[in-house]
Design a protein around this motif. Structure first.
Motif, short mmCIF file in Angstrom:
data_model
loop_
_atom_site.label_atom_id
_atom_site.label_comp_id
_atom_site.label_asym_id
_atom_site.label_seq_id
_atom_site.Cartn_x
_atom_site.Cartn_y
_atom_site.Cartn_z
N PRO A 109 0.81 -1.22 0.00
CA PRO A 109 0.00 0.00 0.00
C PRO A 109 0.85 1.26 0.00
O PRO A 109 0.40 2.32 -0.45
CB PRO A 109 -0.83 -0.13 1.28
CG PRO A 109 -0.07 -1.07 2.15
CD PRO A 109 0.58 -2.03 1.21
N THR A 110 2.06 1.16 0.47
CA THR A 110 2.96 2.31 0.50
C THR A 110 3.26 2.83 -0.89
O THR A 110 3.46 4.04 -1.09
CB THR A 110 4.28 1.92 1.20
OG1 THR A 110 3.97 1.25 2.43
CG2 THR A 110 5.14 3.14 1.49
N TYR A 111 3.28 1.93 -1.86
CA TYR A 111 3.67 2.29 -3.22
C TYR A 111 2.55 2.08 -4.24
O TYR A 111 2.78 2.19 -5.45
CB TYR A 111 4.91 1.48 -3.64
CG TYR A 111 6.07 1.65 -2.69
CD1 TYR A 111 6.82 2.82 -2.69
CD2 TYR A 111 6.40 0.66 -1.77
CE1 TYR A 111 7.87 2.99 -1.80
CE2 TYR A 111 7.45 0.83 -0.88
CZ TYR A 111 8.18 1.99 -0.90
OH TYR A 111 9.22 2.16 -0.03
N GLN A 112 1.36 1.78 -3.78
CA GLN A 112 0.27 1.42 -4.67
C GLN A 112 -0.03 2.51 -5.70
O GLN A 112 -0.31 2.22 -6.86
CB GLN A 112 -1.00 1.11 -3.86
CG GLN A 112 -2.08 0.41 -4.65
CD GLN A 112 -2.97 -0.42 -3.75
OE1 GLN A 112 -2.97 -0.26 -2.54
NE2 GLN A 112 -3.75 -1.30 -4.35
N ALA A 113 0.05 3.76 -5.29
CA ALA A 113 -0.34 4.86 -6.18
C ALA A 113 0.68 5.13 -7.28
O ALA A 113 0.35 5.80 -8.27
CB ALA A 113 -0.56 6.14 -5.36
N ILE A 114 1.89 4.58 -7.14
CA ILE A 114 2.95 5.00 -8.07
C ILE A 114 3.74 3.84 -8.68
O ILE A 114 4.65 4.05 -9.48
CB ILE A 114 3.94 5.97 -7.36
CG1 ILE A 114 4.40 5.44 -5.99
CG2 ILE A 114 3.28 7.31 -7.16
CD1 ILE A 114 5.64 4.63 -6.00
N ALA A 115 3.40 2.60 -8.34
CA ALA A 115 4.24 1.46 -8.72
C ALA A 115 4.44 1.35 -10.23
O ALA A 115 5.56 1.07 -10.71
CB ALA A 115 3.64 0.17 -8.19
N ASN A 116 3.38 1.56 -11.01
CA ASN A 116 3.49 1.35 -12.45
C ASN A 116 4.28 2.44 -13.16
O ASN A 116 4.46 2.39 -14.38
CB ASN A 116 2.11 1.21 -13.09
CG ASN A 116 1.26 2.46 -12.93
OD1 ASN A 116 1.68 3.43 -12.30
ND2 ASN A 116 0.05 2.43 -13.46
N ARG A 117 4.76 3.41 -12.43
CA ARG A 117 5.56 4.49 -13.03
C ARG A 117 7.05 4.14 -13.10
O ARG A 117 7.83 4.88 -13.70
CB ARG A 117 5.36 5.79 -12.24
CG ARG A 117 3.94 6.33 -12.35
CD ARG A 117 3.65 7.46 -11.37
NE ARG A 117 4.56 8.59 -11.52
CZ ARG A 117 4.50 9.69 -10.78
NH1 ARG A 117 3.57 9.79 -9.83
NH2 ARG A 117 5.35 10.67 -10.97
N PHE A 118 7.46 3.02 -12.51
CA PHE A 118 8.87 2.72 -12.31
C PHE A 118 9.39 1.63 -13.25
O PHE A 118 8.64 0.81 -13.76
CB PHE A 118 9.11 2.28 -10.86
CG PHE A 118 9.11 3.41 -9.88
CD1 PHE A 118 10.30 3.96 -9.44
CD2 PHE A 118 7.93 3.97 -9.43
CE1 PHE A 118 10.31 5.02 -8.55
CE2 PHE A 118 7.92 5.02 -8.54
CZ PHE A 118 9.12 5.55 -8.11
N PRO A 119 10.73 1.60 -13.46
CA PRO A 119 11.34 0.49 -14.19
C PRO A 119 11.10 -0.84 -13.48
O PRO A 119 10.76 -0.89 -12.29
CB PRO A 119 12.84 0.85 -14.20
CG PRO A 119 12.89 2.32 -13.96
CD PRO A 119 11.72 2.62 -13.07
N ILE A 120 11.32 -1.92 -14.19
CA ILE A 120 10.88 -3.24 -13.76
C ILE A 120 11.45 -3.68 -12.41
O ILE A 120 10.72 -4.20 -11.56
CB ILE A 120 11.19 -4.29 -14.85
CG1 ILE A 120 10.63 -5.67 -14.45
CG2 ILE A 120 12.69 -4.36 -15.14
CD1 ILE A 120 10.70 -6.67 -15.58
N ILE A 121 12.74 -3.49 -12.17
CA ILE A 121 13.33 -3.95 -10.92
C ILE A 121 12.77 -3.16 -9.75
O ILE A 121 12.47 -3.71 -8.68
CB ILE A 121 14.87 -3.83 -10.96
CG1 ILE A 121 15.44 -4.69 -12.09
CG2 ILE A 121 15.47 -4.25 -9.62
CD1 ILE A 121 15.15 -6.16 -11.97
N GLU A 122 12.59 -1.85 -9.93
CA GLU A 122 12.01 -1.03 -8.86
C GLU A 122 10.58 -1.48 -8.57
O GLU A 122 10.18 -1.57 -7.41
CB GLU A 122 12.01 0.45 -9.26
CG GLU A 122 13.37 1.02 -9.59
CD GLU A 122 14.29 1.09 -8.40
OE1 GLU A 122 13.79 1.11 -7.25
OE2 GLU A 122 15.52 1.14 -8.60
#
Length: 661
Positions: free
Chosen positions: A508-521
């Motif tokens: 939930p900490t990263y739910q709002a932004i996860a798809n904005r990052f490169p694959i490993i992140e």
């Protein structure tokens, strides 16, 4: 069998399996972490196109341990892979990839996934040894386009291939690859063999070249610096004069002053006028702020800076930071940020770290006795540091004399609570502030807990829910905090990720932004925090909710709270602010903490932290209204600092991160 016994049993099994499989032609690498020999990486060939690997290192009681097997097809793509062991947080890992005909089957923390696979994409494991990086390097060197597609999605690209002859006569090549992580991936090759990987404090170097490691690091550092300087040159927009027109301005009172023109000249706020109240001079840059919010640049009050993360701070609207433990060359980095040689925030507080000896020592600056500690404090003072951070391995009997020395020099004292102490004891012996909300919760458990170990996380996770905010013990502690003006740096977002997230599910900490990052992140957002199962899942979540309740109560009781991340710059900061609002603190008060109050605490209120005539134009423009919806704090269009304008979309793009729009 309890979890600890199971952990030991599995580790022994893995080590035993490794010793039976290792071949005589094994290639051995040293793993160096923070300039200490921390482990090893070993690889050997098992059949014509199959290989075995073993990888481990330790970091203050944490660290991975993997046994890995890989088989390649004739084009050098992975067709079978198996990884067993434990990740950095000692979570058991059993990951595999297999292929048959035109189908790939992967089993990892995300579950089991099947898809089309024709043997021309690279499966990049979630956890494991450096082996897949070497396979990627081999593939990218053979690729006519300099690109390698990843399975099931993504593409990596070779940016640079630079040949070097080292001082011992060894010929090597440094590959610079993008597409995996926020930072470029650097892989040192000799022919088609990987000889070194350097990533921050983690260095993996083939043993026969160990003597060349620092030379290779210096070469890589220079290349990294030149790349970052190029980014700064390309993405900095110099402003002499500008008008942010028809914008809503955040005030010292925590309200919005609507429809204002903010005039900026030579990096300072020259005037704030009602829109249309004065003609605008020709040649002045006009920025349309209609329907948007202008905030002062924000303060991240808990950071550990490096040259790569400055971009993310500014993209996220953070213009000033406190650095709460780093190397002693930090002021050199700060000067690069200040000159805009490398894009980054103003480092406004420098905190020198000191830790005691032992297997869990922080490794940045370890002392063996009290006299060394007193000398270190003097040394930090001589470097211009304003604060000392004590860490978990400091002996309790050293705290008082170390704090006294720091106070005599006009320095503040903060940190983790040393093992076998409570927060109450640390405060009474000289602490001025406490890092991390878990250290407050440990105060109500016992002074017999070895907080050097993961117990500093698991004990609050298991028992934090029981903390009674109406108890006399709790009230006495709050009274101690207020009477001694103790500052609390909660970093609650990292505990949300630790306590609430579950392995294989998006945190939930990263739910709002996860798809904005490169694959490993992206994958790191599914790692699940500290291990939890069964009743622990709900129990740990309850303990985190109690942490939020304590943060809100600290605010109501008048304890000074500062927002900080100790993690992913910008993005984690936004989540920290969201969680304060979720806890019950009004959004306007949270924004004041992030700006006006942080400026006051750091002694900079006469220069920054508020949008007022004469102050530095450290400003951020938000496409929304975070007072009405705190999550709008993520919608930062640009950041202004030092007379320069930085567009978030451009900054994020340089890192392979998507912007909010």
């Amino acid at each position: 069998m309890n979890y600890s016994i199971l952990l030991i049993f599995l580790l022994v099994s893995i080590s035993s399996g490794y010793s039976q499989s290792i071949q005589s032609d094994t290639t051995i690498y040293d793993v160096v972490f923070r300039e200490n020999n921390a482990g090893s990486y070993k690889k050997w060939q098992t059949t014509d196109r199959s290989f075995g690997y073993y990888y481990t290192y330790t970091d203050r009681g944490r660290g991975p341990k993997y046994k890995e097997e890989i088989s390649l097809n004739s084009e050098n793509f992975i067709i079978n892979q198996r990884i067993k062991g434990f990740n950095y947080l000692n979570v058991p890992i059993d990951e595999s990839f297999s292929s048959k005909e035109s189908t790939g089957l992967s089993k990892n923390m995300m579950g089991t996934t099947q898809g089309n696979f024709n043997g021309d994409q690279l499966y990049f494991r979630y956890d494991g040894s450096p082996a897949t990086y070497e396979v990627l390097a081999q593939l990218i060197l053979k690729s006519e386009t300099g690109q390698v597609d990843l399975y099931p999605q993504g593409t990596t690209e070779l940016i640079k291939k630079i040949p070097f002859t080292l001082s011992n006569g060894t010929s090597v090549e440094l590959l610079v690859i993008k597409g995996l992580e926020l930072d470029p991936t650097y892989i040192w090759m000799m022919g088609d063999k990987m000889v070194c990987m350097i990533s921050g404090n983690l260095h993996i170097i083939r043993q026969d070249l160990s003597g060349m490691r620092l030379e290779m690091k210096a070469i890589q550092d220079n290349i990294e610096d030149e790349s970052l300087k190029e980014v700064a040159q390309n993405l900095t927009h110099k402003l002499d004069q500008a008008v942010i027109q028809n914008v809503n301005v955040f005030t010292r009172a925590g309200t919005l002053l609507s429809n204002q023109d903010v005039i900026v000249e030579a990096g300072k706020i020259k005037a704030i006028l009602k829109t249309g109240g004065e003609a605008i001079e020709q040649g002045v840059t006009i920025i349309d702020g209609t329907g948007k919010t202008l905030l002062p640049g924000m303060f991240d009050m808990h950071t550990h800076n490096d040259k790569f993360r400055g971009i993310m701070h500014l993209a996220g609207g953070v213009t000033s930071v406190r650095d709460l433990a780093n190397n002693k060359q930090l002021k050199s980095l700060a000067a690069q940020f200040e000159r805009n040689e490398i894009i980054g925030p103003n480092i406004v507080i420098y905190s020198g770290i000191i830790d005691g000896p032992g297997p869990f020592a922080n490794q940045r600056n370890v002392i063996e006795n009290l006299e060394e500690g007193l000398a270190e404090i003097q040394g930090y003072k001589d470097l211009g540091y304003q604060q000392i951070k004590l860490y978990s391995s400091i002996k309790p009997e050293w705290v008082l004399p170390l704090a006294d020395k720091a106070h005599q020099l006009g320095m503040r004292v903060s940190g983790h609570i040393p093992a076998y102490m409570t927060a109450t004891q640390a405060i009474n012996q000289g602490y001025n502030e406490i890092q991390h909300i878990n250290m407050l919760f440990l105060n109500f458990l016992s002074d017999t807990i070895d907080t050097r170990t993961p117990l500093r996380f698991t004990m609050p996770a298991q028992y934090g829910a029981d903390l009674d905010l109406q108890s006399q013990e709790y009230h006495d502690f709050i009274k101690l905090l207020t009477s001694k003006n103790i500052l609390v740096d909660p970093t609650v977002a990292i505990f949300e990720n630790m306590f609430v997230s579950q392995l294989g599910e998006l945190s939930p900490t990263y739910q709002a932004i996860a798809n904005r990052f490169p694959i490993i992140e992206q994958r790191s957002f599914y790692s699940g925090g500290i291990p939890k199962a069964g009743a622990q899942v709900s129990r740990y979540k309850e303990s985190f909710e109690k942490m939020l309740a304590v943060v809100a109560d600290l605010f109501r009781q008048g304890v000074a709270i500062v927002p900080g991340t100790d993690g992913l710059p910008g993005f984690l900061y936004h989540r920290e602010l969201e969680l304060y609002v979720k806890a019950g603190i009004p959004a306007f008060e949270v924004l004041k903490m992030a700006t006006i109050k942080s400026a006051e605490i750091t002694g900079l209120a006469d220069k920054v932290g508020a949008i007022e005539v004469g102050k530095q134009a450290d400003l951020i423009l938000i496409d929304g209204n975070p007072l009405a919806e705190i999550s709008d704090i993520r919608k930062i269009e640009w950041t202004m600092k030092g007379g320069n304008l930085y567009y978030s979309k451009e900054l994020y793009s340089s890192l392979g991160v998507k912007c909010f729009n």
